[in-house]
Design a protein around this motif. Structure first.
Motif: not given
Ligand code: PMP
Ligand code: GLN
Length: 398
Positions: A255-265
């Motif tokens: 999630a640490k990466a997800h929050q800076f990749l797309t953040f949400t869907t």
């Protein structure tokens, strides 16, 4: 002018995009890029439309909407008897592609090694390398796609951070069995390593085989991130809704990466997928059995033309050896040239197998695999028959 990132800029455009563009240009039937030709269940699409009108349409929670995380946890319980805490052990991403990137960026440190099994899905190597990891490659080879256990063990070292395990596997269509998974689990324990488990085809398994998530093996709940995709499970590849299950600390790392990749869907798609995951068992069973019938239909047609068909245990792909046709017709090019030929001249697109190896097409690494092509069979029967007819018209029958 300054140069771009050297790791990513050395890659060309993905083979799926290249072959789809060539198919469009020549009006060919596209059995290359993997996508169904009919959209998934109308009730799920209806829910997405409803949720879009009713809202909310603002940023949903970073980890995913509670309804979807609960549905993912319930799905894990229903199909695999896994107990998953929806609040801490589920992460929703924009497709499995983002999940794979988030897992690798979240876990890999420069200098780490990762074990990959070739042929690999196309995004694994570039993202791993961009994250600073070093790939250690092991191959499964046709016709039996057996895992070479000694080579796999030799690929592990004290620097191994993780293995990327794709089962059912694209493009080999191999489904890993209990013994192979047990062996992998032993290596993970021995080397204190993790597994990123790409299980997007979990419900597309053939011949009464059972999909076994590595996560269900003793001790593996601590070590595995298990990735699913609504694109595959509900035949809507454009939706890009992925879901990852794992122990809270690994999910937090991803999630640490997800929050800076797309953040949400997109929230309406998440809500519709939550509804879809609640469908009855028959839906999930029919998905696999429909694909199995299509596999047999296409395999039979291709075999009559002279293709040698490798076993397809799961996914919606099959691999074909074209050497007998080449011998008969005097064709003496490689897999990329064969795919170009059939797309432009026979009117049927496929994907060259060597694209799934580190060197890519035209590399010497790929001697031994460049006489195979991958066909996608998640298409209506009439289209599969039309493709076979076009190929038979071009090559004749065996
Ligand atoms: N992994 C594999 C093995 C796949 O075949 C695909 C297909 N697109 C993906 C991941 C990506 O899935 P998604 O479309 O959900 O990003
Ligand atoms: N997963 C699909 C395949 O293997 C393609 C996805 C994509 O085009 N990136 O064909």
């Amino acid at each position: 002018m300054k140069t771009y990132n050297p790791i990513l800029s050395e890659y060309g455009t993905t083979i799926f995009t290249v072959m789809s563009a060539l198919a469009t240009e020549h009006g060919a039937i596209n059995l290359g890029q993997g996508f169904p030709d009919t959209d998934g269940p109308e009730d799920i699409r209806g829910k997405a439309a409803e949720y879009s009108i009713d809202g909310p349409n603002q940023y949903p929670p970073m980890m995913g909407i509670p309804d979807l995380r609960q549905a993912v946890a319930a799905h894990n319980k229903r199909f695999y008897d896994l107990d998953v805490d929806w609040q801490t052990q589920v992460l929703v991403t924009s497709g499995a592609t983002e999940a794979l990137a988030a897992c690798l960026f979240g876990l890999i440190e420069p200098g780490d090694e990762a074990v990959l099994i070739e042929p690999t899905y196309d995004s694994y190597l570039p993202i791993l390398r961009r994250a600073g990891g070093t790939p250690k490659l092991v191959r499964v080879a046709p016709p039996d796609w057996k895992l070479p256990l000694d080579q796999l063990a030799a690929a592990f070292s004290e620097r191994t951070k993780l293995i990327m395990l794709n089962s059912p596997m694209n493009p080999s269509s191999k489904v890993f069995g209990a013994d192979e998974l047990g062996f992998i689990a032993g290596l993970l324990e021995q080397h204190d390593a993790y597994a990123v488990c790409d299980e997007v085809y979990e419900h597309i398994v053939h011949d009464r085989r059972r999909h076994i998530p590595l996560m269900t093996l003793p001790g593996m709940g601590e070590r595995c991130l298990r990735i699913g995709s609504a694109g595959k499970t509900f035949s809507m590849t454009g939706w890009k809704v992925g879901y990852t299950t794992g122990p809270a600390d690994l999910i937090t790392a991803a999630a640490k990466a997800h929050q800076f990749l797309t953040f949400t869907t997109p929230p309406n798609l998440q809500a519709a997928v939550a509804y879809g995951l609640g469908k009855d068992d028959e839906y999930f069973e029919a998905l696999g059995s429909d694909m199995e019938a299509k596999r047999d239909r296409l395999a039979g047609g291709l075999a009559a033309i002279g293709f040698e068909i490798m076993p397809s245990e799961g996914t919606y792909f099959l691999t074909a050896d074209f050497r007998a046709i080449a011998n008969r017709t005097g064709f003496n090019g490689d897999d990329a040239e064969f795919c170009k030929l059939i797309t432009t001249k026979a009117g049927v697109a496929a994907v060259p197998f060597s694209a799934f190896y580190q060197g890519g097409p035209n590399s010497n690494d790929n001697a031994g695999v460049n006489h195979f092509i991958r066909f996608c069979y998640c298409k209506n029967d009439a289209l599969l028959d039309a493709a076979v007819e076009k190929l038979a018209g071009f090559f004749g029958t065996a």
